[in-house]
Design an enzyme around this catalytic site. Structure first.
Site, PDB file in Angstrom:
ATOM      1  N   HIS A  43       0.826  -1.159   0.017  1.00  0.00           N
ATOM      2  CA  HIS A  43       0.083  -0.137  -0.018  1.00  0.00           C
ATOM      3  C   HIS A  43       0.944   1.425   0.139  1.00  0.00           C
ATOM      4  O   HIS A  43       0.993   1.955   1.095  1.00  0.00           O
ATOM      5  CB  HIS A  43      -0.981  -0.002   1.121  1.00  0.00           C
ATOM      6  CG  HIS A  43      -1.964   1.179   1.269  1.00  0.00           C
ATOM      7  ND1 HIS A  43      -3.099   0.982   1.997  1.00  0.00           N
ATOM      8  CD2 HIS A  43      -2.243   2.222   0.666  1.00  0.00           C
ATOM      9  CE1 HIS A  43      -4.022   1.999   1.587  1.00  0.00           C
ATOM     10  NE2 HIS A  43      -3.229   2.642   0.990  1.00  0.00           N
ATOM     11  N   GLU A  70      -2.519  -1.653  -3.208  1.00  0.00           N
ATOM     12  CA  GLU A  70      -3.516  -0.984  -2.687  1.00  0.00           C
ATOM     13  C   GLU A  70      -3.403   0.522  -2.819  1.00  0.00           C
ATOM     14  O   GLU A  70      -2.161   0.968  -2.590  1.00  0.00           O
ATOM     15  CB  GLU A  70      -3.876  -1.298  -1.099  1.00  0.00           C
ATOM     16  CG  GLU A  70      -4.249  -2.641  -0.820  1.00  0.00           C
ATOM     17  CD  GLU A  70      -4.518  -3.050   0.680  1.00  0.00           C
ATOM     18  OE1 GLU A  70      -5.162  -4.127   0.776  1.00  0.00           O
ATOM     19  OE2 GLU A  70      -4.225  -2.158   1.311  1.00  0.00           O
ATOM     20  N   HIS A 190      -8.291  -5.816   7.399  1.00  0.00           N
ATOM     21  CA  HIS A 190      -8.111  -4.767   8.306  1.00  0.00           C
ATOM     22  C   HIS A 190      -8.308  -5.220   9.736  1.00  0.00           C
ATOM     23  O   HIS A 190      -9.690  -5.441  10.091  1.00  0.00           O
ATOM     24  CB  HIS A 190      -8.982  -3.274   7.931  1.00  0.00           C
ATOM     25  CG  HIS A 190      -8.245  -2.232   8.805  1.00  0.00           C
ATOM     26  ND1 HIS A 190      -7.437  -1.364   8.220  1.00  0.00           N
ATOM     27  CD2 HIS A 190      -8.497  -1.821  10.381  1.00  0.00           C
ATOM     28  CE1 HIS A 190      -6.798  -0.331   9.034  1.00  0.00           C
ATOM     29  NE2 HIS A 190      -7.807  -0.800  10.316  1.00  0.00           N
TER      30      HIS A 190
END
Length: 238
Positions: A43, A70, A190
């Site tokens: 990410h 991401e 998450h």
């Protein structure tokens, strides 16, 4: 079987704290594959405070399993993804100064923007997933936009798991059913951990992929990364 993708951002954070190349992010990613992870997630953020854009470019030709990038589709990110061409891009609406992702897309409000970005990536042969809260309307809109998958933002599930796991999972099961009805693939991520992952998978066994970083790296401090990956894979066994 639900695929396990390891987010290696935290490894890059440790490296960047001292400069140099210890720990070696590229070697760590390859070791994760060797120990059984079915994917690697990164990410990159505009300030490159953990994964650097150069890391993403260097990783692409080395990885043999699925590569997932991401990020918020700002122009610099879009250019990177189109150049690297990962198997999957996960679009996340995080602000530049966000410590970590903290909300899913409003796929209704941002439909026109997302439709354009999704179509552009898909034209490049890249599978597109949208990071969303477990809200049926947002999932239906994601399907209308043309996304291939949604990734359920699981922070609320993780926060409520210890108190009442049945209540915590309920909106996610409903959201997952809506995604399946819409023909969308389903990812989740998450704050998933060894504590809460098995139950999540048992309740939504048709998950395509979970992306886990912080908990994996934290557990690896005690267990080692090989044993940690084996334990996460065990959580995802049918």
């Amino acid at each position: 079987m639900t695929q396990l993708s390891i987010n290696i951002n935290k490894v890059a954070t440790i490296r960047n704290a001292r400069g140099g190349n210890t720990p070696n992010v590229l070697k760590f990613a390859l070791d994760c594959e060797r120990f059984g992870a079915q994917g690697i997630t990164v990410h990159p953020r505009p300030d490159e405070r953990h994964i650097r854009y150069a890391d993403v470019t260097e990783l692409r030709p080395l990885l043999t399993r699925e590569f997932n990038i991401e990020g918020n589709p700002v122009p610099k990110f879009i250019e990177l993804v189109k150049r690297v061409k990962p198997a999957q891009v996960t679009l996340v609406p995080d602000a530049e100064d966000a410590i970590t992702s903290n909300a899913g897309w409003d796929t209704i409000r941002h439909a026109d923007f997302l439709r354009t970005v999704v179509a552009d990536f898909k034209q490049q042969g890249i599978r597109v997933s949208l990071f969303v809260d477990p809200v049926p309307a947002m999932i239906r809109a994601a399907a209308e936009i043309g996304a291939d998958r949604v990734e359920l933002y699981t922070e609320a599930y993780a926060a409520g798991y210890a108190t009442n796991r049945e209540e915590a999972i309920r909106p996610y099961v409903e959201a997952a059913q809506v995604a399946r009805e819409c023909g969308l693939g389903l990812n989740a991520g998450h704050d998933l951990s060894l504590e809460n992952l098995t139950y999540f998978h048992q309740q939504i066994p048709w998950l395509d992929e979970v992306s886990i970083g912080h908990a994996v790296i934290s557990d690896a401090l005690y267990l080692g990364i090989e044993e940690t990956i084996h334990q996460y894979l065990a959580c995802l066994e049918d």
